[in-house]
Design a protein around this motif. Structure first.
Motif, PDB file in Angstrom:
ATOM      1  N   VAL A 122       0.883  -1.166   0.000  1.00 51.47           N
ATOM      2  CA  VAL A 122       0.000   0.000   0.000  1.00 51.47           C
ATOM      3  C   VAL A 122       0.915   1.209   0.000  1.00 51.47           C
ATOM      4  CG1 VAL A 122      -1.860   1.212   1.176  1.00 51.47           C
ATOM      5  CG2 VAL A 122      -1.752  -1.287   1.278  1.00 51.47           C
ATOM      6  N   ARG A 123       1.034   1.826  -1.155  1.00 54.82           N
ATOM      7  CA  ARG A 123       2.009   2.900  -1.338  1.00 54.82           C
ATOM      8  C   ARG A 123       1.548   4.229  -0.762  1.00 54.82           C
ATOM      9  NH1 ARG A 123       6.159   2.611  -5.071  1.00 54.82           N
ATOM     10  NH2 ARG A 123       6.889   0.481  -5.105  1.00 54.82           N
ATOM     11  N   GLU A 124       0.239   4.493  -0.863  1.00 58.15           N
ATOM     12  CA  GLU A 124      -0.280   5.787  -0.426  1.00 58.15           C
ATOM     13  C   GLU A 124      -1.710   5.622   0.037  1.00 58.15           C
ATOM     14  OE1 GLU A 124      -0.956  10.257  -2.276  1.00 58.15           O
ATOM     15  OE2 GLU A 124       0.340   8.843  -3.326  1.00 58.15           O
ATOM     16  N   MET A 125      -2.102   6.416   1.039  1.00 53.99           N
ATOM     17  CA  MET A 125      -3.472   6.414   1.522  1.00 53.99           C
ATOM     18  C   MET A 125      -3.879   7.867   1.754  1.00 53.99           C
ATOM     19  SD  MET A 125      -5.077   4.312   4.761  1.00 53.99           S
ATOM     20  CE  MET A 125      -4.638   2.713   4.106  1.00 53.99           C
ATOM     21  N   ARG A 126      -4.995   8.262   1.151  1.00 53.74           N
ATOM     22  CA  ARG A 126      -5.499   9.618   1.292  1.00 53.74           C
ATOM     23  C   ARG A 126      -6.804   9.563   2.077  1.00 53.74           C
ATOM     24  NH1 ARG A 126      -3.480   8.286  -3.159  1.00 53.74           N
ATOM     25  NH2 ARG A 126      -5.413   7.695  -4.176  1.00 53.74           N
ATOM     26  N   ILE A 127      -6.859  10.296   3.184  1.00 56.52           N
ATOM     27  CA  ILE A 127      -8.050  10.318   4.027  1.00 56.52           C
ATOM     28  C   ILE A 127      -8.498  11.765   4.150  1.00 56.52           C
ATOM     29  CG2 ILE A 127      -9.006   9.725   6.284  1.00 56.52           C
ATOM     30  CD1 ILE A 127      -6.577   7.801   6.587  1.00 56.52           C
ATOM     31  N   VAL A 128      -9.745  12.035   3.787  1.00 55.26           N
ATOM     32  CA  VAL A 128     -10.305  13.382   3.899  1.00 55.26           C
ATOM     33  C   VAL A 128     -11.674  13.291   4.565  1.00 55.26           C
ATOM     34  CG1 VAL A 128      -9.071  14.307   1.897  1.00 55.26           C
ATOM     35  CG2 VAL A 128     -11.328  13.323   1.601  1.00 55.26           C
ATOM     36  N   ARG A 129     -12.099  14.389   5.142  1.00 57.75           N
ATOM     37  CA  ARG A 129     -13.436  14.478   5.727  1.00 57.75           C
ATOM     38  C   ARG A 129     -14.272  15.377   4.823  1.00 57.75           C
ATOM     39  NH1 ARG A 129     -15.877  13.060  10.371  1.00 57.75           N
ATOM     40  NH2 ARG A 129     -13.958  12.300  11.326  1.00 57.75           N
ATOM     41  N   LYS A 130     -15.319  14.794   4.240  1.00 56.36           N
ATOM     42  CA  LYS A 130     -16.230  15.546   3.373  1.00 56.36           C
ATOM     43  C   LYS A 130     -17.611  15.507   4.003  1.00 56.36           C
ATOM     44  CE  LYS A 130     -13.925  14.590  -0.999  1.00 56.36           C
ATOM     45  NZ  LYS A 130     -14.043  14.005  -2.334  1.00 56.36           N
ATOM     46  N   ASN A 131     -18.195  16.677   4.237  1.00 57.97           N
ATOM     47  CA  ASN A 131     -19.516  16.774   4.872  1.00 57.97           C
ATOM     48  C   ASN A 131     -19.561  15.971   6.169  1.00 57.97           C
ATOM     49  OD1 ASN A 131     -20.440  18.391   2.757  1.00 57.97           O
ATOM     50  ND2 ASN A 131     -20.996  16.593   1.550  1.00 57.97           N
ATOM     51  N   ASP A 132     -18.499  16.060   6.960  1.00 58.69           N
ATOM     52  CA  ASP A 132     -18.372  15.410   8.262  1.00 58.69           C
ATOM     53  C   ASP A 132     -18.300  13.881   8.190  1.00 58.69           C
ATOM     54  OD1 ASP A 132     -17.894  15.852  10.950  1.00 58.69           O
ATOM     55  OD2 ASP A 132     -19.962  15.426  11.496  1.00 58.69           O
ATOM     56  N   ILE A 133     -17.996  13.322   7.017  1.00 56.61           N
ATOM     57  CA  ILE A 133     -17.849  11.869   6.843  1.00 56.61           C
ATOM     58  C   ILE A 133     -16.450  11.603   6.279  1.00 56.61           C
ATOM     59  CG2 ILE A 133     -18.713   9.837   5.602  1.00 56.61           C
ATOM     60  CD1 ILE A 133     -20.767  10.780   7.530  1.00 56.61           C
ATOM     61  N   LEU A 134     -15.747  10.607   6.856  1.00 56.80           N
ATOM     62  CA  LEU A 134     -14.422  10.243   6.348  1.00 56.80           C
ATOM     63  C   LEU A 134     -14.515   9.508   5.016  1.00 56.80           C
ATOM     64  CD1 LEU A 134     -12.339   8.960   9.397  1.00 56.80           C
ATOM     65  CD2 LEU A 134     -12.080  11.089   8.144  1.00 56.80           C
ATOM     66  N   VAL A 135     -13.629   9.866   4.109  1.00 57.94           N
ATOM     67  CA  VAL A 135     -13.524   9.220   2.808  1.00 57.94           C
ATOM     68  C   VAL A 135     -12.064   8.828   2.618  1.00 57.94           C
ATOM     69  CG1 VAL A 135     -13.817   9.519   0.320  1.00 57.94           C
ATOM     70  CG2 VAL A 135     -15.392  10.645   1.898  1.00 57.94           C
ATOM     71  N   VAL A 136     -11.816   7.605   2.147  1.00 58.44           N
ATOM     72  CA  VAL A 136     -10.448   7.123   1.996  1.00 58.44           C
ATOM     73  C   VAL A 136     -10.224   6.584   0.588  1.00 58.44           C
ATOM     74  CG1 VAL A 136     -10.984   4.816   2.866  1.00 58.44           C
ATOM     75  CG2 VAL A 136      -8.650   5.642   3.000  1.00 58.44           C
ATOM     76  N   GLN A 137      -9.013   6.783   0.097  1.00 65.10           N
ATOM     77  CA  GLN A 137      -8.534   6.153  -1.132  1.00 65.10           C
ATOM     78  C   GLN A 137      -7.154   5.596  -0.825  1.00 65.10           C
ATOM     79  OE1 GLN A 137      -8.475   8.694  -4.553  1.00 65.10           O
ATOM     80  NE2 GLN A 137     -10.655   9.111  -4.463  1.00 65.10           N
TER      81      GLN A 137
END
Length: 137
Positions: free
Chosen positions: A55-70
């Protein structure tokens, strides 16, 4: 004199304990794939061998108060690999949030890369673990 001797005898024991803890943490750091950054490795729960998948990279963001991951999975080998994965969402004290995801299956071609995505079930999720099982060929 006795107190002095007791302290002198305790010092090597304490040094040995510190050395053992240092070696144990170094061994744990080496359990993940070297191509995986330590911050990402902390979020990955590998079940079995990695079998050339990193797993080379993981992007975690919060959009509209919900976590989203790639997360980007790379196949470091030349043979195709089948990866089973799911995301486990955690609250602020480490308890699982929601019923949990079902296992998903994905093929990663030799020397290829795939991106997996997921969205937390509720806004209570503040952390995650990517659980993976890589099939050997």
């Amino acid at each position: 004199m006795r107190t002095r001797f007791a302290l002198a005898a305790a010092a090597p024991a304490a040094a040995c304990a510190v050395l053992a803890m240092t070696l144990a943490s170094a061994a744990q750091a080496q359990l993940h794939d070297p191509a995986t950054p330590l911050a990402v490795a902390a979020k990955v729960a590998l079940r079995g061998e990695a079998n050339s998948i990193a797993v080379r990279e993981m992007r975690i963001v919060r959009k509209n108060d919900i976590l989203v991951v790639q997360a980007d999975m790379a196949n470091m080998g030349r043979t195709d690999r089948t990866v089973f994965y799911r995301f486990k969402w955690l609250d602020n004290v480490g308890n699982q949030v929601g019923d949990g995801e079902s296992w998903k299956q994905m093929s990663v071609l030799g020397l290829g890369q795939q991106t997996v995505k997921s969205v937390a079930p509720t806004s209570a999720a503040v952390d995650l673990r990517l659980e993976m099982n890589v099939e050997p060929r």
